[in-house]
Design a protein around this motif. Structure first.
Motif, mmCIF file in Angstrom:
data_model
loop_
_atom_site.group_PDB
_atom_site.id
_atom_site.type_symbol
_atom_site.label_atom_id
_atom_site.label_comp_id
_atom_site.label_asym_id
_atom_site.label_seq_id
_atom_site.Cartn_x
_atom_site.Cartn_y
_atom_site.Cartn_z
ATOM 1 N N ASN A 178 0.849 -1.233 0.014
ATOM 2 C CA ASN A 178 -0.050 -0.012 -0.209
ATOM 3 C C ASN A 178 0.895 1.389 -0.060
ATOM 4 O O ASN A 178 0.553 2.203 -0.634
ATOM 5 C CB ASN A 178 -1.082 0.041 1.247
ATOM 6 C CG ASN A 178 -0.331 -0.129 2.465
ATOM 7 O OD1 ASN A 178 0.956 -0.269 2.663
ATOM 8 N ND2 ASN A 178 -1.172 0.144 3.537
ATOM 9 N N THR A 179 2.071 1.313 0.632
ATOM 10 C CA THR A 179 3.050 2.392 0.542
ATOM 11 C C THR A 179 3.450 2.686 -0.724
ATOM 12 O O THR A 179 3.487 3.545 -1.317
ATOM 13 C CB THR A 179 4.072 2.056 1.571
ATOM 14 O OG1 THR A 179 3.587 1.888 2.894
ATOM 15 C CG2 THR A 179 5.168 3.308 1.444
ATOM 16 N N ALA A 180 3.771 1.370 -1.411
ATOM 17 C CA ALA A 180 4.501 1.712 -2.542
ATOM 18 C C ALA A 180 3.533 2.240 -3.623
ATOM 19 O O ALA A 180 3.831 2.908 -4.715
ATOM 20 C CB ALA A 180 5.069 0.341 -3.254
ATOM 21 N N ILE A 181 2.324 1.385 -3.732
ATOM 22 C CA ILE A 181 1.226 1.970 -4.698
ATOM 23 C C ILE A 181 0.953 3.372 -4.607
ATOM 24 O O ILE A 181 0.507 4.239 -5.554
ATOM 25 C CB ILE A 181 0.093 1.053 -4.658
ATOM 26 C CG1 ILE A 181 -0.955 1.113 -6.004
ATOM 27 C CG2 ILE A 181 -0.793 1.246 -3.492
ATOM 28 C CD1 ILE A 181 0.209 0.656 -7.254
ATOM 29 N N THR A 182 0.668 3.729 -3.082
ATOM 30 C CA THR A 182 0.155 5.112 -3.105
ATOM 31 C C THR A 182 1.388 6.108 -3.612
ATOM 32 O O THR A 182 1.080 7.279 -4.061
ATOM 33 C CB THR A 182 0.006 5.374 -1.522
ATOM 34 O OG1 THR A 182 -0.807 4.555 -0.781
ATOM 35 C CG2 THR A 182 -0.283 6.831 -1.085
ATOM 36 N N PRO A 208 -9.415 10.339 -0.134
ATOM 37 C CA PRO A 208 -10.023 8.910 -0.200
ATOM 38 C C PRO A 208 -9.159 7.928 -1.015
ATOM 39 O O PRO A 208 -9.154 6.642 -0.571
ATOM 40 C CB PRO A 208 -11.498 9.172 -0.958
ATOM 41 C CG PRO A 208 -11.207 10.614 -1.583
ATOM 42 C CD PRO A 208 -10.153 10.929 -0.952
ATOM 43 N N ALA A 209 -8.494 8.215 -2.136
ATOM 44 C CA ALA A 209 -7.709 7.361 -2.794
ATOM 45 C C ALA A 209 -6.620 6.825 -1.960
ATOM 46 O O ALA A 209 -6.212 5.572 -2.088
ATOM 47 C CB ALA A 209 -6.894 7.912 -4.038
ATOM 48 N N THR A 210 -6.112 7.479 -1.107
ATOM 49 C CA THR A 210 -4.968 7.057 -0.229
ATOM 50 C C THR A 210 -5.616 6.285 0.783
ATOM 51 O O THR A 210 -4.908 4.998 1.128
ATOM 52 C CB THR A 210 -4.238 8.349 0.467
ATOM 53 O OG1 THR A 210 -3.632 9.127 -0.347
ATOM 54 C CG2 THR A 210 -3.121 7.774 1.540
ATOM 55 N N ILE A 211 -6.533 6.476 1.391
ATOM 56 C CA ILE A 211 -7.419 5.465 2.382
ATOM 57 C C ILE A 211 -7.711 4.444 1.682
ATOM 58 O O ILE A 211 -7.487 3.197 2.313
ATOM 59 C CB ILE A 211 -8.690 6.090 2.890
ATOM 60 C CG1 ILE A 211 -7.938 7.538 3.715
ATOM 61 C CG2 ILE A 211 -9.489 5.208 3.555
ATOM 62 C CD1 ILE A 211 -9.380 8.272 4.498
ATOM 63 N N SER A 212 -7.966 3.853 0.384
ATOM 64 C CA SER A 212 -8.432 2.983 -0.236
ATOM 65 C C SER A 212 -7.110 2.096 -0.316
ATOM 66 O O SER A 212 -7.311 0.846 -0.350
ATOM 67 C CB SER A 212 -8.799 3.295 -1.751
ATOM 68 O OG SER A 212 -9.986 4.228 -1.833
ATOM 69 N N ALA A 213 -6.002 2.497 -0.313
ATOM 70 C CA ALA A 213 -5.037 1.745 -0.270
ATOM 71 C C ALA A 213 -4.578 0.900 1.041
ATOM 72 O O ALA A 213 -3.825 0.013 1.076
ATOM 73 C CB ALA A 213 -3.425 2.732 -0.465
#
Length: 479
Positions: A396-400, A423-428
């Motif tokens: 989730n860190t890498a994809i964010t 919200p996109a960050t939270i989605s991770a």
């Protein structure tokens, strides 16, 4: 025979993706094909999960996607040593039955009501996860949950089968959800704060600003996850009625356990010190105030990782002796640490690194440029959905870190960028379906009480609930 068909299907799926007319470079097609095959094998367990996790070491170099050296580095990531240290601490807790004592105290507090015991696990795990590593939080809670499961296995084996799954999932889910509640709860939150402050230095994301959105979100999602897990366990009526016969047993066992031993005290204090060191390793901000972390006193907090703390605690347990015997001995650890889970997480990290290195993550996100013409609520939901799918297979860190610049470039006109980016960050952090998706998922999966199919079924429902809730709150609070 079923496993044979699944293995053959994996080969077919790989070939279909490679020869498909999808307009992607060969390296990205190969990465996508490997990810699809690994997801299939993880889901069907056609091949042992740790063995599937080794596929990147062979397939990525073979198809020219990444070098052996780069892929192998993922299997020595510091997070894997955090896993190892946490597992060793858990073995000590189990050996001296400290987890059993704590579990009894929890059950006594809730007077034998399984439904509310489940809620107690959710709330306590989520609270811890707001301040410390999700992985470390799960490590601390797992042995306690396993002791509750063992208690039920003796007195209500038919109930235990479903309840054990719900209890373990409650730890994984609330670890991930709790980390959303504060700015320091999980790395993606801080990544967004850093990125956003560079774009809008006059309007940074403060601890309070994040809390105003993150805390209401988890305050609603945690009870919803509890209701879902109660349903999975058989419903309130079944849980409430079943534990009346266990209440007396719990009270009796609590009396039998006696005074706490010296070994239990040592293990407890080591766990407590490790937890405190995890919490205060890096600076903690409370609005305008910042509490300096101990990492900064020695060098800088970036010099240390949570794995340093975990291994430090584990080493102490091997060295410290009572009556000339160490608290832990290596043969005990060698037998009880789930080594395959370390390979599982290494495989997930290798997949995550290659998604980004090959450019596949950006190619997938670029597809969403076509959907800017859609109404913003639908566009937002689709972006969050994309992030959830990607984070099931990648860090989730890498994809964010990869997606934030891309998402910032496609924010529709006349829209507050934060209403898409936050919200996109939270989605991770909403990766509930696969063991490899998050460290908490992998840890509870290591207990042996869960199947991948079980995690998929429950995780899909919670992902859907979380996505709709996240979209709704974003439109209400952030627009």
């Amino acid at each position: 025979m079923k496993n044979t068909y699944s293995i053959l299907l994996g080969f077919l799926l790989f070939i279909v993706i490679i020869i498909s007319p999808i307009n992607l470079p060969f390296t990205q097609k190969s990465t996508l094909a490997v990810a699809a095959v690994m997801a299939l094998y993880w889901a069907t367990e056609a091949i042992p999960i740790p063995v599937v996790s080794l596929l990147p070491l062979v397939l990525f170099p073979l198809f020219g996607v990444s070098s052996s050296d780069k892929v192998a580095k993922a299997y020595t990531d510091p997070v894997i040593y955090l896993f190892l240290g946490g597992f060793i601490l858990a073995v000590a807790m189990e050996k001296w039955k400290l987890h059993y004592r704590i579990a009894l105290k929890i059950l006594v507090f809730f007077k034998g009501n399984l439904a509310f015991t489940l809620l107690g696990f959710i709330l306590s795990t989520a609270f811890l996860s707001m301040w410390i590593s999700n992985t470390a939080c799960t490590m601390m809670m797992l042995p306690i949950a396993l002791s509750v499961i063992n208690l039920l296995n003796e007195k209500a084996p038919t109930l235990q089968e479903k309840y054990s799954k719900a209890l373990l999932l409650s730890i994984a889910y609330s670890s991930s959800i709790g980390g959303i509640g504060t700015l320091i709860g999980t790395p993606p939150n801080l990544l967004l704060a850093s990125f956003y402050s560079r774009q809008f230095p006059q309007d940074p994301i403060t601890f309070l600003k994040w809390f105003k959105f993150g805390f209401p979100f988890i305050l609603i999602l945690l009870p919803l996850s509890w209701l879902l897990l109660v349903f999975i366990s058989g419903g309130f009526k079944k849980l409430r009625g079943s534990l009346k016969e266990l209440n007396n047993f719990i009270l009796e066992e609590n009396k039998k356990i006696g005074e706490i031993s010296k070994e239990e005290k040592v293990v407890f204090y080591v766990f407590l010190i490790v937890a405190i060191l995890w919490i205060f390793r890096a600076p903690i901000s409370f609005g305008p105030f910042t509490l300096l972390g101990w990492g900064n006193i020695f060098h800088h907090s970036s010099f240390f990782h949570d794995s340093f703390v975990a291994i430090l605690g584990a080493l102490f347990l091997f060295i410290f002796k009572i009556n000339k015997k160490p608290i832990l001995e290596w043969p005990e650890v060698e037998k009880r640490v789930p080594w395959g889970i370390l390979l599982l997480f290494g495989g997930g990290l290798a997949l995550a690194d290659t998604f980004i290195e090959s450019g596949l993550s950006k190619s997938i996100s670029d597809l969403f440029l076509k959907f800017q013409v859609l109404p913003f609520p639908i566009f937002l939901f689709l972006i969050c959905f994309l992030m959830v799918i990607l984070t099931e297979f990648t860090s989730n860190t890498a994809i964010t870190a990869t997606m934030l610049p891309v998402l910032f470039s496609i924010v529709p006109q006349n829209v507050n960028p934060l209403s898409l980016l936050l919200p996109a960050t939270i989605s991770a952090s909403l990766a509930f379906m696969l063991p490899v998706a998050t460290p908490p998922n992998a840890i509870v999966f290591s207990s042996g009480h869960l199947k991948v199919s079980t995690m998929l079924k429950a995780g899909i429902f919670l992902d859907i609930i979380a996505l709709f809730l996240l979209t709704f709150l974003s439109l209400i609070i952030l627009r």
